[in-house]
Scaffold this motif. Structure first.
Motif, PDB file in Angstrom:
ATOM      1  N   ASP B 208       0.262 -14.156  13.704  1.00 30.86           N
ATOM      2  CA  ASP B 208      -0.424 -13.726  14.500  1.00 30.86           C
ATOM      3  C   ASP B 208      -1.999 -13.817  14.140  1.00 30.86           C
ATOM      4  O   ASP B 208      -2.717 -14.432  13.223  1.00 30.86           O
ATOM      5  CB  ASP B 208      -0.724 -14.564  15.584  1.00 30.86           C
ATOM      6  N   ARG B 209      -1.568 -12.763  14.010  1.00 30.48           N
ATOM      7  CA  ARG B 209      -2.093 -11.374  12.954  1.00 30.48           C
ATOM      8  C   ARG B 209      -1.857 -10.800  12.340  1.00 30.48           C
ATOM      9  O   ARG B 209      -1.044 -10.329  12.401  1.00 30.48           O
ATOM     10  CB  ARG B 209      -3.826 -10.627  14.313  1.00 30.48           C
ATOM     11  N   ILE B 210      -2.068  -9.999  10.939  1.00 29.21           N
ATOM     12  CA  ILE B 210      -2.433  -8.978  10.559  1.00 29.21           C
ATOM     13  C   ILE B 210      -2.996  -7.782  10.824  1.00 29.21           C
ATOM     14  O   ILE B 210      -4.458  -7.823  10.009  1.00 29.21           O
ATOM     15  CB  ILE B 210      -1.724  -9.667   8.512  1.00 29.21           C
ATOM     16  N   VAL B 211      -2.360  -6.822  10.737  1.00 32.86           N
ATOM     17  CA  VAL B 211      -3.138  -5.462  11.390  1.00 32.86           C
ATOM     18  C   VAL B 211      -2.516  -4.283   9.909  1.00 32.86           C
ATOM     19  O   VAL B 211      -1.926  -4.123   9.647  1.00 32.86           O
ATOM     20  CB  VAL B 211      -3.284  -5.070  12.580  1.00 32.86           C
ATOM     21  N   MET B 212      -4.020  -4.722   8.950  1.00 35.22           N
ATOM     22  CA  MET B 212      -3.502  -3.705   7.562  1.00 35.22           C
ATOM     23  C   MET B 212      -4.301  -2.097   7.841  1.00 35.22           C
ATOM     24  O   MET B 212      -5.401  -1.954   8.258  1.00 35.22           O
ATOM     25  CB  MET B 212      -4.631  -4.505   6.757  1.00 35.22           C
ATOM     26  N   MET B 213      -3.718  -1.419   7.275  1.00 40.24           N
ATOM     27  CA  MET B 213      -3.437  -0.271   7.590  1.00 40.24           C
ATOM     28  C   MET B 213      -3.880   0.156   5.736  1.00 40.24           C
ATOM     29  O   MET B 213      -3.335  -0.026   5.302  1.00 40.24           O
ATOM     30  CB  MET B 213      -2.942   1.060   7.716  1.00 40.24           C
ATOM     31  N   THR B 214      -4.864   1.335   5.911  1.00 37.11           N
ATOM     32  CA  THR B 214      -5.674   2.165   4.507  1.00 37.11           C
ATOM     33  C   THR B 214      -4.187   2.981   4.605  1.00 37.11           C
ATOM     34  O   THR B 214      -3.717   3.676   5.540  1.00 37.11           O
ATOM     35  CB  THR B 214      -6.884   2.691   5.278  1.00 37.11           C
ATOM     36  N   ASN B 215      -3.961   3.757   3.349  1.00 35.60           N
ATOM     37  CA  ASN B 215      -3.527   4.640   3.681  1.00 35.60           C
ATOM     38  C   ASN B 215      -3.967   6.190   4.390  1.00 35.60           C
ATOM     39  O   ASN B 215      -4.870   6.079   4.171  1.00 35.60           O
ATOM     40  CB  ASN B 215      -3.621   4.819   1.307  1.00 35.60           C
ATOM     41  N   GLY B 216      -2.568   6.513   4.798  1.00 38.68           N
ATOM     42  CA  GLY B 216      -2.853   7.878   5.011  1.00 38.68           C
ATOM     43  C   GLY B 216      -3.142   9.145   4.026  1.00 38.68           C
ATOM     44  O   GLY B 216      -3.794   8.939   2.398  1.00 38.68           O
ATOM     45  N   PRO B 217      -3.908  10.547   4.269  1.00 40.84           N
ATOM     46  CA  PRO B 217      -3.972  10.906   5.677  1.00 40.84           C
ATOM     47  C   PRO B 217      -5.430  10.406   6.433  1.00 40.84           C
ATOM     48  O   PRO B 217      -6.214   9.648   6.085  1.00 40.84           O
ATOM     49  CB  PRO B 217      -4.257  12.018   5.968  1.00 40.84           C
ATOM     50  N   ARG B 248      -1.761 -15.073   2.195  1.00 37.58           N
ATOM     51  CA  ARG B 248      -0.266 -13.992   0.843  1.00 37.58           C
ATOM     52  C   ARG B 248      -1.417 -13.158   0.505  1.00 37.58           C
ATOM     53  O   ARG B 248      -1.346 -12.221   0.260  1.00 37.58           O
ATOM     54  CB  ARG B 248       0.057 -14.632   1.046  1.00 37.58           C
ATOM     55  N   GLN B 249      -2.493 -14.207  -0.294  1.00 40.62           N
ATOM     56  CA  GLN B 249      -3.641 -13.541  -1.306  1.00 40.62           C
ATOM     57  C   GLN B 249      -4.416 -12.557  -0.618  1.00 40.62           C
ATOM     58  O   GLN B 249      -4.505 -11.169  -1.741  1.00 40.62           O
ATOM     59  CB  GLN B 249      -4.483 -14.107  -2.128  1.00 40.62           C
ATOM     60  N   ALA B 250      -4.735 -12.538   0.264  1.00 39.96           N
ATOM     61  CA  ALA B 250      -5.820 -11.515   1.021  1.00 39.96           C
ATOM     62  C   ALA B 250      -4.898  -9.963   1.194  1.00 39.96           C
ATOM     63  O   ALA B 250      -5.515  -8.682   1.105  1.00 39.96           O
ATOM     64  CB  ALA B 250      -6.543 -12.530   2.052  1.00 39.96           C
ATOM     65  N   VAL B 251      -3.623 -10.599   1.640  1.00 34.84           N
ATOM     66  CA  VAL B 251      -3.417  -8.979   2.194  1.00 34.84           C
ATOM     67  C   VAL B 251      -2.731  -8.712   0.944  1.00 34.84           C
ATOM     68  O   VAL B 251      -2.678  -7.503   0.829  1.00 34.84           O
ATOM     69  CB  VAL B 251      -1.736  -9.306   2.725  1.00 34.84           C
ATOM     70  N   LEU B 252      -2.048  -9.291  -0.281  1.00 28.31           N
ATOM     71  CA  LEU B 252      -2.001  -8.607  -1.662  1.00 28.31           C
ATOM     72  C   LEU B 252      -3.421  -8.147  -1.972  1.00 28.31           C
ATOM     73  O   LEU B 252      -3.249  -6.919  -2.609  1.00 28.31           O
ATOM     74  CB  LEU B 252      -1.576  -9.520  -2.375  1.00 28.31           C
ATOM     75  N   LYS B 253      -4.213  -8.515  -1.749  1.00 28.76           N
ATOM     76  CA  LYS B 253      -5.518  -8.009  -1.889  1.00 28.76           C
ATOM     77  C   LYS B 253      -5.778  -7.020  -1.642  1.00 28.76           C
ATOM     78  O   LYS B 253      -6.404  -5.723  -2.601  1.00 28.76           O
ATOM     79  CB  LYS B 253      -6.753  -9.163  -2.283  1.00 28.76           C
ATOM     80  N   TYR B 256      -2.898  -3.796  -3.105  1.00 28.31           N
ATOM     81  CA  TYR B 256      -2.990  -3.438  -3.586  1.00 28.31           C
ATOM     82  C   TYR B 256      -3.699  -3.326  -5.163  1.00 28.31           C
ATOM     83  O   TYR B 256      -4.407  -3.165  -6.320  1.00 28.31           O
ATOM     84  CB  TYR B 256      -1.800  -4.552  -5.798  1.00 28.31           C
ATOM     85  N   GLU B 257      -5.528  -3.897  -4.712  1.00 24.49           N
ATOM     86  CA  GLU B 257      -6.618  -3.611  -5.544  1.00 24.49           C
ATOM     87  C   GLU B 257      -7.404  -2.192  -4.453  1.00 24.49           C
ATOM     88  O   GLU B 257      -8.063  -1.834  -4.812  1.00 24.49           O
ATOM     89  CB  GLU B 257      -7.082  -4.899  -5.680  1.00 24.49           C
ATOM     90  N   ARG B 258      -7.804  -2.532  -3.090  1.00 30.56           N
ATOM     91  CA  ARG B 258      -8.749  -1.918  -2.653  1.00 30.56           C
ATOM     92  C   ARG B 258      -7.829  -0.598  -2.293  1.00 30.56           C
ATOM     93  O   ARG B 258      -8.590   0.449  -1.744  1.00 30.56           O
ATOM     94  CB  ARG B 258      -9.196  -2.645  -1.544  1.00 30.56           C
ATOM     95  N   HIS B 259      -6.586  -0.572  -1.782  1.00 32.29           N
ATOM     96  CA  HIS B 259      -6.070   0.535  -1.632  1.00 32.29           C
ATOM     97  C   HIS B 259      -4.856   0.561  -2.012  1.00 32.29           C
ATOM     98  O   HIS B 259      -3.407   0.700  -0.735  1.00 32.29           O
ATOM     99  CB  HIS B 259      -5.454   0.537   0.434  1.00 32.29           C
ATOM    100  N   ARG B 260      -4.826   1.087  -3.428  1.00 35.47           N
ATOM    101  CA  ARG B 260      -3.421   0.907  -3.781  1.00 35.47           C
ATOM    102  C   ARG B 260      -2.781   2.621  -3.459  1.00 35.47           C
ATOM    103  O   ARG B 260      -3.956   2.931  -2.340  1.00 35.47           O
ATOM    104  CB  ARG B 260      -4.093   1.033  -5.375  1.00 35.47           C
ATOM    105  N   TYR B 261      -1.863   2.414  -3.473  1.00 40.64           N
ATOM    106  CA  TYR B 261      -0.706   3.381  -3.088  1.00 40.64           C
ATOM    107  C   TYR B 261      -1.144   4.094  -4.293  1.00 40.64           C
ATOM    108  O   TYR B 261      -0.325   4.508  -5.492  1.00 40.64           O
ATOM    109  CB  TYR B 261       0.609   3.308  -2.939  1.00 40.64           C
TER     110      TYR B 261
END
Lengths: 298, 265
Positions: B208-217, B248-253, B256-261
């Motif tokens: 229902d909702r996707i929580v997207m985490m930024t990269n650590g630390p 799907r695109q929002a999550v991918l963006k 892979y764009e804003r919080h590239r590993y």
């Protein structure tokens, strides 16, 4: 795709007679060839090599020991000297003049008693030091020192303490077999995967449930490794201990034979000792594989 | 939704080893409603598993607090059943006994022996594993083990079901099959679910909702995406659904764009 097969259906029915019976032997011959022959071949592949090596060893022994100046008897002489001992392990003429079975039985009784105590105490102590960091810090260094003391070094001390040969021998077996059981049990318990501990925590298993449902089954392969090493060491120690305490037992028999210069008897006894030790090892391994059949990780 | 079912309030976690401290999670604030399916997605090492362990009570939070129905979570318990990534079935117990152990522990005092037996079978049937009751975990496939893991968790009747990358170790076909099963079970029972994943399609399909985490630390919640797709959802229909594709695109963006590993590059 061949559909016309259906057209064959309305064929004249053949009379049922011996024809169907004749089919059986035709099928059973490939069965014999396909199943039994490879089975025999497999067995032969495992049995023949040790037999060949054994024959070579006996031949070399015969060759080396048949000279007139040889200090040890050749196989043929062993058979000659000790024929009664080999063929009838069950005779009992009273006193110490008994068949090897009775001597082995006396040794086995001591081993079983000492080993049973070692198993119970060893698993208990192993659980304690596997579970508690404090117990491990306190006990482990002491165990590491004590386990290097050779079994026979304990014998004089235990004779002094018990003032009797029988409990002293049992104590020596105990002290020999207990260390591998303690150490392996502790390692097994320390190595219980975090996953199982997490499962136990989510389920809120109490200490007793954790011990019976998780700890013992998870550590069982390690515990049996310790028990298997322990039984081997017990059997090693009993012969030496019995040489010193005297009375009955296979160790005493060997020492007695040496004192009477019956070298052939010693050789026969050694073969029996080896075979019994092998059987004990296999027995514990068998029990272990039955008990732990489900515990391997998947 | 004034009072959330499950509520994470400024949760943070710092690991300390000697003089070195690592802040893994920082100020995680999240409210989960009853019956909601939440996915937590992020690159590996972002602390999402740590977050799940904090909700489960297996790890203590350094700062902040987790509330379940208003009560503080400070220890693990069957009200927050976990499906572990590597199934964590006890290999010396049969499939049935693995579930039964949980049932006996949770309902030992409240239900009769026969009821517990039926409940165990019921949950195994729910994940289509009723046929393998007497098998040991080593005798069934990886997907089946995970089904049993799910049955064990469901059988505890948890308030929140925690899934820790439950399909990560499975092949693509088995994974799709199990995702459909989880969706059907969620539809039927209305559980509250928090799932850790690194699979974008899985997150969009199930949540229902996707929580997207930024990269650590010091990972934080970067963004929360509402997946406004009707339930029940059909995998095949969604493949061309504009809402699905946009999510799907929002999550991918985000990933892979804003919080590239960085380390993986």
């Amino acid at each position: 795709m061949s559909l016309p097969a259906l057209d064959d259906a309305p064929r004249p029915v053949r009379p049922r007679g011996p024809a169907t019976v004749l089919a059986l032997p035709v099928r059973s011959v490939p069965l014999l060839r396909a199943r039994i022959v490879p089975l025999l071949q497999g067995a032969a592949a495992r049995i023949v090599p040790p037999l060949v090596v054994l024959a070579l060893i006996v031949a070399a022994w015969q060759f080396l020991c048949s000279g007139p100046t040889s200090s040890l008897p050749a196989p043929t002489q062993v058979l000659n000297d000790s024929w009664e001992l080999i063929t009838d392990p069950f005779f009992d003429r009273g006193g110490l003049d008994k068949g090897l079975f009775w001597h082995l039985l006396a040794s086995l009784e001591r081993v079983i008693e000492g080993y049973a105590i070692a198993a119970v105490v060893g698993i208990g102590l192993g659980m304690l030091i596997g579970q508690s960091r404090l117990a491990m810090r306190g006990l482990d260094p002491i165990f590491q020192v004590l386990r290097t003391v050779p079994p026979l070094a304990w014998l004089p001390l235990s004779l002094a303490a018990f003032r009797d040969g029988e409990p002293s021998a049992i104590f020596v077996i105990f002290i020999t077999a207990v260390w591998p059981v303690v150490i392996n049990t502790a390692v097994g318990i320390r190595n219980i995967p975090q996953d199982y501990q997490n499962v136990a925590r989510v389920l809120r298993l109490n200490a007793f449930e954790y011990a019976t449902k998780i700890m013992v089954p998870a550590a069982a392969p390690y515990i049996f490794t310790g028990l298997k090493i322990g039984i081997g060491l017990s059997w090693l120690a009993i012969v030496a201990a019995e040489m010193l305490i005297g009375g009955t037992g296979i160790g005493f028999f060997i020492w007695d034979a040496w004192n009477s210069s019956l070298i052939s008897d010693i050789i026969v006894a050694l073969i029996y000792v080896g075979l019994v030790g092998f059987l004990l090892d296999r027995l514990v391994a068998l029990i272990g594989s039955i008990v732990t059949r489900g515990t391997s990780n998947s | 939704m004034s009072t959330a079912h499950l509520s994470l309030e400024l949760v943070g976690k710092t690991f300390t080893r000697g003089f070195a401290t690592t802040e893994v999670l920082k100020d995680i604030d999240l409210k989960v409603g009853k019956g909601e399916f939440i996915s937590i997605i992020g690159h590996s090492g972002c602390g999402k598993s740590t977050l799940l362990n904090i909700i489960a009570g297996l790890t203590d939070a350094t700062t902040g607090v987790v509330l379940l129905d208003g009560a503080v979570v400070d220890a693990p318990g069957p009200d927050r059943a976990v499906v572990f990534q590597n199934h964590s079935l006890l290999p010396w117990l049969t499939v049935y006994d693995n579930v039964r152990l949980a049932v006996d522990k949770v309902f030992g005092a409240t239900r009769s022996r026969a009821e517990r037996h039926d409940w165990t079978l019921h949950n195994l049937e729910l994940v289509q594993m009723g046929h393998a009751c007497d098998k040991r975990p080593s005798e069934v496939s990886g997907g089946m083990k995970q089904r049993v893991g799910i049955a064990r968790a469901l059988a505890m009747e948890p308030k929140v079901l925690l899934l820790d990358e439950p399909f990560g170790a499975l092949d693509a076909l088995t994974r799709a099959h199990l995702q459909d099963s989880v969706m059907a079970i969620h539809q039927r029972l209305g559980n509250t679910v928090v799932m850790i994943t690194h699979d974008v399609d899985e997150a969009v399909l199930l949540s229902d909702r996707i929580v997207m985490m930024t990269n650590g630390p010091s990972a934080r919640i970067g963004e929360i995406l509402e997946v406004a797709l009707e339930r029940p959802r059909q995998r095949l229909d969604l493949a061309a659904d504009p809402v699905y594709l946009r999510c799907r695109q929002a999550v991918l963006k985000f990933l892979y764009e804003r919080h590239r590993y960085v380390e993986a590059a």
